[in-house]
Design an enzyme around this catalytic site. Structure first.
Site, PDB file in Angstrom:
ATOM      1  N   HIS A 101       5.831   7.033  -5.863  1.00 19.26           N
ATOM      2  CA  HIS A 101       4.392   7.003  -6.155  1.00 19.26           C
ATOM      3  C   HIS A 101       3.968   8.462  -6.366  1.00 19.26           C
ATOM      4  CE1 HIS A 101       4.800   3.599  -3.234  1.00 19.26           C
ATOM      5  NE2 HIS A 101       3.900   3.004  -3.979  1.00 19.26           N
ATOM      6  N   ASP A 104       3.518  10.345  -3.169  1.00 21.47           N
ATOM      7  CA  ASP A 104       4.698  10.725  -2.379  1.00 21.47           C
ATOM      8  C   ASP A 104       5.187  12.110  -2.758  1.00 21.47           C
ATOM      9  OD1 ASP A 104       4.658   7.993  -1.828  1.00 21.47           O
ATOM     10  OD2 ASP A 104       6.221   7.560  -3.306  1.00 21.47           O
ATOM     11  N   GLU A 268      10.526  -8.394  -4.258  1.00 25.98           N
ATOM     12  CA  GLU A 268      10.921  -7.747  -2.992  1.00 25.98           C
ATOM     13  C   GLU A 268      11.241  -8.803  -1.931  1.00 25.98           C
ATOM     14  OE1 GLU A 268       8.708  -4.324  -1.888  1.00 25.98           O
ATOM     15  OE2 GLU A 268       8.930  -4.697   0.261  1.00 25.98           O
ATOM     16  N   HIS A 271       8.502  -9.398   0.684  1.00 22.97           N
ATOM     17  CA  HIS A 271       7.311 -10.045   0.144  1.00 22.97           C
ATOM     18  C   HIS A 271       7.562 -11.540  -0.049  1.00 22.97           C
ATOM     19  CE1 HIS A 271       5.920  -5.966  -1.795  1.00 22.97           C
ATOM     20  NE2 HIS A 271       6.106  -5.880  -0.495  1.00 22.97           N
ATOM     21  N   ASP A 309       9.702  -3.991   6.099  1.00 27.00           N
ATOM     22  CA  ASP A 309      10.480  -3.076   5.241  1.00 27.00           C
ATOM     23  C   ASP A 309      11.710  -2.502   5.935  1.00 27.00           C
ATOM     24  OD1 ASP A 309       8.920  -3.225   2.902  1.00 27.00           O
ATOM     25  OD2 ASP A 309       7.487  -1.755   3.666  1.00 27.00           O
TER      26      ASP A 309
HETATM   27  C1  XUL Z   1       4.391  -2.420  -0.606  1.00 31.47           C
HETATM   28  C2  XUL Z   1       5.446  -2.161  -1.587  1.00 31.47           C
HETATM   29  C3  XUL Z   1       5.259  -0.943  -2.399  1.00 31.47           C
HETATM   30  C4  XUL Z   1       5.639  -1.095  -3.818  1.00 31.47           C
HETATM   31  C5  XUL Z   1       5.311   0.108  -4.660  1.00 31.47           C
HETATM   32  O1  XUL Z   1       4.613  -3.519   0.174  1.00 31.47           O
HETATM   33  O2  XUL Z   1       6.413  -2.870  -1.677  1.00 31.47           O
HETATM   34  O3  XUL Z   1       5.978   0.051  -1.791  1.00 31.47           O
HETATM   35  O4  XUL Z   1       6.998  -1.350  -3.958  1.00 31.47           O
HETATM   36  O5  XUL Z   1       3.975   0.419  -4.622  1.00 31.47           O
HETATM   37 CO    CO Z   2       8.034  -2.852  -2.936  1.00 36.63          CO
END
Ligand code: XUL
Ligand code: CO
Length: 435
Positions: A101, A104, A268, A271, A309
């Site tokens: 990002h 970052d 992800e 998610h 995560d």
């Molecule tokens: C948040 C997430 C982020 C995205 C990029 O849950 O996964 O890190 O991957 O903004």
């Molecule tokens: Co992500």
């Protein structure tokens, strides 16, 4: 001259499954050819700059636990030191890609113009560091969720000026991604959602989000960015309801705004779990629409309900994920980004290396198992067998028929179809032979 941050840690090498060296790969062997392709080219590993270098170890109850030499992250000198350490870590691990990002990479200085200038400076610096290294940018993205200006959303904000600020931010990040040779540009809708319908016009916000994404696609074509635009589904957190809930929701959204041929999905693991799905479900949904772009690999705690995560360590789950990736033809511009962070007690530099070594090894082992299952063909055969009757003239005739004719057929033939076993346990046992 190195920064000294990883002093005493050698380059991580492949030593094979029998190695007991905790900092060696036992399965990740970049040059090993699997299904006609080098493992490195299959997996396309990337490190997430935010978790590894920008996150300071805070949680809702406590502040930073990581004390890094690049803290506080508010000066260009520290941003450069952080970049030097990152490049050293990629060298140690042999990771071919990284993701970032804007927030970052650069120090947070305030105005849009200042942030654009520091992003430009730090991406020039990182670009110079990439020269002579076998290193690429998998994707870039904009952090449009941390600063308080985004608290009611970016493109879905009720205030048009925030929409404009978001557009300017994404433009700057797309330019920087292109400069670094990025292979994708990601939009994760951090605060594109709502807390309460009492103050939210959901239909209008969705239209604005669709309009915004069209602007992104237009700009991609205008600058000749060859990468893929990806959206990343997530059901909640930070917003109570996120508009990009899951793969199916995103696909419906993309179709509604005519973007289905322009945008793919970055899926992800964590998610998927938060949305009440398995990771392979999300991958299969995207693959069935030709929209499987890239993955954020991690694992979510099944107990907490938070986006934890963690680095992946469940081989059977990872094997099924790569099974669907391989079945879909593997990655094109996408790859395996470790959207994974250390636990906040893991404060030593070597923990950062160990987390990635373990994650890469679990993915390699999963990939090998997935490839072996595909080569063996057991699952494909079982699937083909289960649906075989549809390949017959009779099956095709039923599909082409109508309700009245099918009623007549059932009466005429006295049909009474008998249930057949779904064989789930036998198939699960089959998968366990490979993992
Ligand atoms: C948040 C997430 C982020 C995205 C990029 O849950 O996964 O890190 O991957 O903004
Ligand atoms: Co992500």
């Amino acid at each position: 001259m190195t920064t000294g941050f990883f002093d005493g840690i050698d380059k991580v090498r492949y030593e094979g499954p029998d190695s007991d060296n905790p900092l060696a790969y036992r399965h990740y062997n970049p040059d090993e050819v699997i299904l006609g392709k080098r493992m490195e080219e299959h997996l396309r590993f990337a490190c997430a700059w935010w978790h590894s270098f920008a996150w300071e170890g805070g949680d809702p109850f406590g502040g930073l636990t990581f004390e890094r030499p690049w803290h506080p992250q508010d000066s260009m000198a520290n941003a450069k030191l952080k970049a030097d350490v990152a490049l050293e870590m990629f060298d140690i691990l042999g990771q071919p890609f990284f993701c970032w990002h804007d927030a970052d990479l650069r120090p947070e200085q305030g105005s849009y113009g200042e942030n654009l200038a520091t992003l430009d400076e730090i991406t020039d610096y990182i670009g110079a560091g990439m020269e002579g290294r076998d290193l690429g940018c998998l994707w870039g993205t904009a952090n449009m969720f941390s600063h308080r200006r985004w608290m009611a959303g970016a493109s879905t904000n009720p205030d048009p000026e925030v929409f404009a600020y978001a557009a300017a931010t994404v433009k700057g990040c797309m330019d920087a991604t292109m400069k670094l040779g990025g292979q994708n540009y990601v939009l994760w809708g951090g605060r594109e959602g709502y807390e309460t319908l009492l103050n939210t016009d959901m239909g209008q916000e969705l239209d604005h989000m669709g309009r915004f994404l069209s602007m992104v696609v237009d700009y991609k074509h205008k600058i000749g960015f060859k990468g893929t635009i990806l959206v990343e589904p997530k059901p909640q957190e930070p917003s109570k309801h996120q508009y990009d809930y899951d793969a199916a929701t995103c696909i419906g959204f993309l179709r509604k705004y005519g973007l289905e041929n322009e945008v793919k999905l970055n899926l992800e693991q964590g998610h998927a779990i938060l949305a009440g799905h398995s990771f392979e479900h999300e991958l299969a949904v995207a693959a069935s629409e030709g929209m499987l772009g890239s993955i954020d690999m991690n694992r979510n705690d099944y107990q907490s309900g938070w986006d934890t995560d963690q680095f992946p360590n469940n081989v059977p789950e990872v094997a099924l994920a790569y099974y669907h990736v391989l079945k879909a033809g593997g990655f094109d511009t996408g790859g395996t980004n470790f959207d994974a962070k250390l636990r906040r007690q893991s404060i030593d530099p070597v923990d950062l290396i160990a987390g990635h070594v373990g994650g890469m090894d679990v993915c390699a082992r999963g990939l090998k198992a997935a490839a072996a299952m595909l080569e063996d063909g057991g699952l494909e055969d079982a699937l083909a067998g289960r649906y075989a009757d549809w390949q017959t003239e009779r099956g095709q005739g039923i599909l082409a028929s109508d309700l009245e004719s099918l009623q007549a057929q059932v009466l005429r033939e006295g049909l009474d179809p008998q249930p057949r076993s779904g064989r789930q346990e036998r198939l699960e046992n089959y998968v366990n032979r490979f993992v």
